[in-house]
Design a protein around this motif. Structure first.
Motif, mmCIF file in Angstrom:
data_model
loop_
_atom_site.group_PDB
_atom_site.id
_atom_site.type_symbol
_atom_site.label_atom_id
_atom_site.label_comp_id
_atom_site.label_asym_id
_atom_site.label_seq_id
_atom_site.Cartn_x
_atom_site.Cartn_y
_atom_site.Cartn_z
ATOM 1 N N VAL A 134 1.142 -0.791 0.331
ATOM 2 C CA VAL A 134 -0.156 0.504 -0.087
ATOM 3 C C VAL A 134 0.766 1.643 -0.151
ATOM 4 C CG1 VAL A 134 -1.741 1.505 1.579
ATOM 5 C CG2 VAL A 134 -1.808 -1.225 1.529
ATOM 6 N N ALA A 135 0.557 2.421 -0.086
ATOM 7 C CA ALA A 135 0.845 4.094 -1.235
ATOM 8 C C ALA A 135 0.168 4.593 0.338
ATOM 9 C CB ALA A 135 1.678 4.313 -2.248
ATOM 10 N N LEU A 136 0.709 5.352 0.837
ATOM 11 C CA LEU A 136 -1.061 5.758 0.878
ATOM 12 C C LEU A 136 0.036 7.787 1.380
ATOM 13 C CD1 LEU A 136 -1.725 4.647 4.727
ATOM 14 C CD2 LEU A 136 -2.974 4.858 2.413
ATOM 15 N N HIS A 137 -0.750 8.966 0.746
ATOM 16 C CA HIS A 137 0.095 10.145 0.630
ATOM 17 C C HIS A 137 -0.212 10.597 2.099
ATOM 18 C CE1 HIS A 137 -2.922 12.970 -0.885
ATOM 19 N NE2 HIS A 137 -3.045 11.991 -1.749
ATOM 20 N N ALA A 138 0.003 12.071 3.056
ATOM 21 C CA ALA A 138 -0.992 12.445 3.732
ATOM 22 C C ALA A 138 -1.126 14.206 3.479
ATOM 23 C CB ALA A 138 0.597 12.836 4.390
ATOM 24 N N ALA A 139 -1.421 13.889 2.247
ATOM 25 C CA ALA A 139 -1.734 15.785 1.948
ATOM 26 C C ALA A 139 -2.968 15.997 1.871
ATOM 27 C CB ALA A 139 -1.250 16.125 0.017
ATOM 28 N N GLY A 140 -4.014 16.946 2.229
ATOM 29 C CA GLY A 140 -5.578 17.160 2.132
ATOM 30 C C GLY A 140 -5.743 17.505 1.309
ATOM 31 N N ALA A 141 -5.828 18.801 0.030
ATOM 32 C CA ALA A 141 -6.505 19.003 -0.599
ATOM 33 C C ALA A 141 -6.275 17.630 -2.136
ATOM 34 C CB ALA A 141 -5.809 19.860 -1.244
ATOM 35 N N LEU A 142 -5.757 16.653 -1.914
ATOM 36 C CA LEU A 142 -5.488 16.074 -2.703
ATOM 37 C C LEU A 142 -6.133 13.959 -2.422
ATOM 38 C CD1 LEU A 142 -1.564 16.633 -3.505
ATOM 39 C CD2 LEU A 142 -3.730 17.598 -5.066
ATOM 40 N N GLY A 143 -6.706 14.136 -3.586
ATOM 41 C CA GLY A 143 -7.553 12.978 -3.430
ATOM 42 C C GLY A 143 -5.944 11.330 -3.879
ATOM 43 N N ALA A 144 -6.389 10.166 -3.558
ATOM 44 C CA ALA A 144 -5.182 9.186 -4.079
ATOM 45 C C ALA A 144 -5.448 8.975 -5.767
ATOM 46 C CB ALA A 144 -5.625 7.618 -3.716
ATOM 47 N N ALA A 145 -5.887 9.964 -6.423
ATOM 48 C CA ALA A 145 -5.123 9.532 -7.937
ATOM 49 C C ALA A 145 -4.312 10.423 -8.241
ATOM 50 C CB ALA A 145 -6.031 10.482 -8.821
ATOM 51 N N ALA A 176 -2.056 -0.644 -3.816
ATOM 52 C CA ALA A 176 -2.875 -0.266 -3.539
ATOM 53 C C ALA A 176 -2.200 1.138 -3.450
ATOM 54 C CB ALA A 176 -3.924 -0.860 -2.564
ATOM 55 N N VAL A 177 -3.261 2.148 -3.394
ATOM 56 C CA VAL A 177 -2.769 3.893 -3.614
ATOM 57 C C VAL A 177 -4.632 4.179 -2.488
ATOM 58 C CG1 VAL A 177 -1.351 3.885 -5.677
ATOM 59 C CG2 VAL A 177 -3.443 4.881 -5.754
ATOM 60 N N GLY A 178 -3.819 5.383 -1.566
ATOM 61 C CA GLY A 178 -4.600 5.774 -1.336
ATOM 62 C C GLY A 178 -3.998 7.286 -0.513
ATOM 63 N N THR A 179 -4.709 7.532 1.097
ATOM 64 C CA THR A 179 -4.312 8.898 1.408
ATOM 65 C C THR A 179 -4.950 8.861 2.761
ATOM 66 O OG1 THR A 179 -6.615 10.380 1.398
ATOM 67 C CG2 THR A 179 -4.913 10.535 -0.822
ATOM 68 N N PHE A 180 -4.078 9.582 3.977
ATOM 69 C CA PHE A 180 -3.729 8.605 4.721
ATOM 70 C C PHE A 180 -3.756 10.596 5.425
ATOM 71 C CE2 PHE A 180 -1.891 7.933 8.622
ATOM 72 C CZ PHE A 180 -3.120 7.183 9.831
ATOM 73 N N HIS A 181 -4.623 11.658 5.221
ATOM 74 C CA HIS A 181 -4.524 12.966 5.766
ATOM 75 C C HIS A 181 -4.904 13.646 7.109
ATOM 76 C CE1 HIS A 181 -6.328 17.357 6.382
ATOM 77 N NE2 HIS A 181 -4.813 17.334 5.863
ATOM 78 N N PRO A 182 -3.949 13.587 7.954
ATOM 79 C CA PRO A 182 -4.451 13.642 9.185
ATOM 80 C C PRO A 182 -4.496 15.461 9.676
ATOM 81 C CG PRO A 182 -1.282 13.989 8.900
ATOM 82 C CD PRO A 182 -2.007 13.477 8.256
ATOM 83 N N LEU A 183 -5.546 15.226 10.212
ATOM 84 C CA LEU A 183 -5.834 16.919 10.332
ATOM 85 C C LEU A 183 -5.727 17.503 11.646
ATOM 86 C CD1 LEU A 183 -8.628 18.667 9.666
ATOM 87 C CD2 LEU A 183 -9.826 17.758 9.948
ATOM 88 N N ALA A 184 -4.756 17.663 10.703
ATOM 89 C CA ALA A 184 -4.316 18.458 12.665
ATOM 90 C C ALA A 184 -2.820 19.478 11.759
ATOM 91 C CB ALA A 184 -3.240 17.684 13.380
ATOM 92 N N ALA A 185 -2.243 20.696 12.835
ATOM 93 C CA ALA A 185 -1.398 21.379 12.226
ATOM 94 C C ALA A 185 -0.106 20.381 12.993
ATOM 95 C CB ALA A 185 -1.516 22.529 13.142
ATOM 96 N N PHE A 186 1.111 20.800 12.067
ATOM 97 C CA PHE A 186 2.472 20.708 12.530
ATOM 98 C C PHE A 186 3.098 21.145 11.810
ATOM 99 C CE2 PHE A 186 -0.192 16.654 11.638
ATOM 100 C CZ PHE A 186 0.159 15.582 12.322
ATOM 101 N N PRO A 187 3.673 22.304 12.674
ATOM 102 C CA PRO A 187 4.512 23.141 12.752
ATOM 103 C C PRO A 187 5.691 22.744 13.011
ATOM 104 C CG PRO A 187 2.955 23.716 14.951
ATOM 105 C CD PRO A 187 2.946 22.488 14.352
ATOM 106 N N ALA A 188 5.964 21.271 13.369
ATOM 107 C CA ALA A 188 7.110 21.321 14.141
ATOM 108 C C ALA A 188 6.559 19.239 14.288
ATOM 109 C CB ALA A 188 7.494 21.316 15.259
ATOM 110 N N PRO A 189 7.964 18.130 14.039
ATOM 111 C CA PRO A 189 7.271 16.958 14.436
ATOM 112 C C PRO A 189 6.615 17.115 15.461
ATOM 113 C CG PRO A 189 9.696 17.306 13.878
ATOM 114 C CD PRO A 189 8.999 18.610 13.565
ATOM 115 N N ARG A 190 4.956 16.581 15.845
ATOM 116 C CA ARG A 190 4.584 15.986 16.947
ATOM 117 C C ARG A 190 4.993 14.328 16.918
ATOM 118 N NH1 ARG A 190 -1.635 18.324 15.676
ATOM 119 N NH2 ARG A 190 -1.824 17.260 17.162
ATOM 120 N N THR A 191 6.125 14.241 17.902
ATOM 121 C CA THR A 191 6.306 12.800 17.901
ATOM 122 C C THR A 191 5.822 12.306 19.657
ATOM 123 O OG1 THR A 191 8.784 13.541 19.073
ATOM 124 C CG2 THR A 191 8.068 12.437 16.034
#
Ligand SMILES: NC(=O)c1ccc[n+]([C@@H]2O[C@H](COP(=O)([O-])OP(=O)(O)OC[C@H]3O[C@@H](n4cnc5c(N)ncnc54)[C@H](OP(=O)(O)O)[C@@H]3O)[C@@H](O)[C@H]2O)c1
Length: 311
Positions: free
Chosen positions: A96-107, A118-133
């Protein structure tokens, strides 16, 4: 350590794009028992090497990324780089390949799509001004999924492991999903910044700033707690208090005329929101009509400030 503590045990992934989101998602996956094989960046050195070391993975340049023994390729490169990265990785990703962009779909990941991938999206609806580990930072985040069934299934599994929520947000509504999220975050911050700027320019004492903050927090909490957030809108506009609104607009014309379009738009939107819940009162209708009149922006001072005085 129990299986419940390691819900992603056995999952092997590569991270492409070791930035704020990439490092965060990868660190959460590791905390859930997954194993990161490679971290791919534009070059294998610098930040790519640092993140790879922190994740216990090998650092590679994207051109050398070999993801065929991984179950997942997590693409967290800037949106504009996604088409080129997808073309670059074509034929080298399985599972599986997943991208994290909110504005784009899987295409956008179509070049990677194959019977083996298989391809898809995995967009975290959160702000990351810095890594949130640290997995605690993932709790409660919503993840927007899209794409092939296997990709959506893995997205749901990741979100559940992270303690978040997930649902499909299809390609055709992505722009408006992204806009709604921007209004909820940047829109709210813009209104607050404008309110504090107005207070400063009007000469409201600095000591009132904390009070404005408390009001804002209270309003946000009330709106979020209500079944219908619009019931939590307060102020003269929703009361249909034409006299107060006109006085405020006249005062605004002298101090901060640049804010008038925002203030009028917000007053109209507040009335619209309420009118969707219950029929407008005569006072609310009168105010809505006044706010809709085009002269409101042109001749703001006539009615109140200069009444009885020559122009
Ligand atoms: N930041 C947020 O709040 C947020 C929230 C949700 C979703 N997102 C999405 O998450 C994705 C990543 O955003 P971000 O904020 O994490 O960006 P970022 O911090 O700028 O990280 C992007 C990473 O991708 C690397 N990169 C650029 N081109 C690459 C290539 N060809 N191959 C491999 N790596 C490459 C960058 O390396 P260099 O430093 O060398 O350029 C950088 O390490 C975007 O799709 C964004 O829309 C962001």
């Amino acid at each position: 350590v129990s299986t419940a503590d390691r819900p992603l045990a056995g999952l092997r992934f590569v991270l492409v794009g070791p930035g704020r989101v990439g490092e965060s998602l990868a660190s959460w996956a590791l905390a859930c028992g997954a194993h990161c094989l490679q971290v791919a960046g534009r070059s294998a050195s610098g930040r790519t090497a640092e993140v790879a070391r922190r994740l216990g993975a090998a650092a590679v340049a994207t051109a050398d990324c070999a993801a065929s023994d991984a179950d997942l390729a997590l693409l967290a490169v800037p949106d504009a780089a996604l088409p080129a990265v997808a073309r670059q990785l074509a034929g080298r990703v399985r599972g599986v390949a997943l991208h994290a962009a909110g504005a784009l779909g899987a295409a956008v990941l179509e070049p990677l799509r194959s019977p083996a991938c298989a391809v898809g999206t995995f967009h975290p609806l959160a702000a990351f001004p810095a890594p949130r580990t640290g997995l605690a930072a993932a709790r409660g985040i919503f993840f927007a999924l899209d794409g092939d069934p296997e990709a959506r299934a893995l997205g749901r599994r990741l979100a559940a492991a992270f303690g978040g929520e997930a649902a499909v947000v299809p390609e055709e509504i992505r722009d408006l999903y992204h806009l709604a999220a921007s209004l909820a975050a940047g829109g709210v911050a813009t209104v607050l910044a404008s309110a504090l700027d107005l207070a400063r320019r009007a000469g409201v004492p600095e000591a009132a700033r904390a009070g404005c903050g408390a009001l804002a927090r209270g309003a946000l909490a009330a709106a979020l707690a209500a079944a219908e957030p619009a019931t939590a809108i307060t102020g003269p506009a929703v009361r249909g208090d034409l006299e107060t609104v006109e006085r405020q607009l006249a005062a605004l014309a002298g101090t901060a005329p640049d804010l008038r379009p925002l203030v009028i738009a917000l007053a109209r939107a507040a009335l619209d929101r309420r009118a969707q819940l219950a029929p407008a009162s005569p006072a609310q209708r009168a105010l809505a009509e006044r706010l809709a009149r085009p002269d409101l922006l042109d001749r703001p001072r006539k009615r109140v400030l200069t009444s009885g005085l020559p122009d």
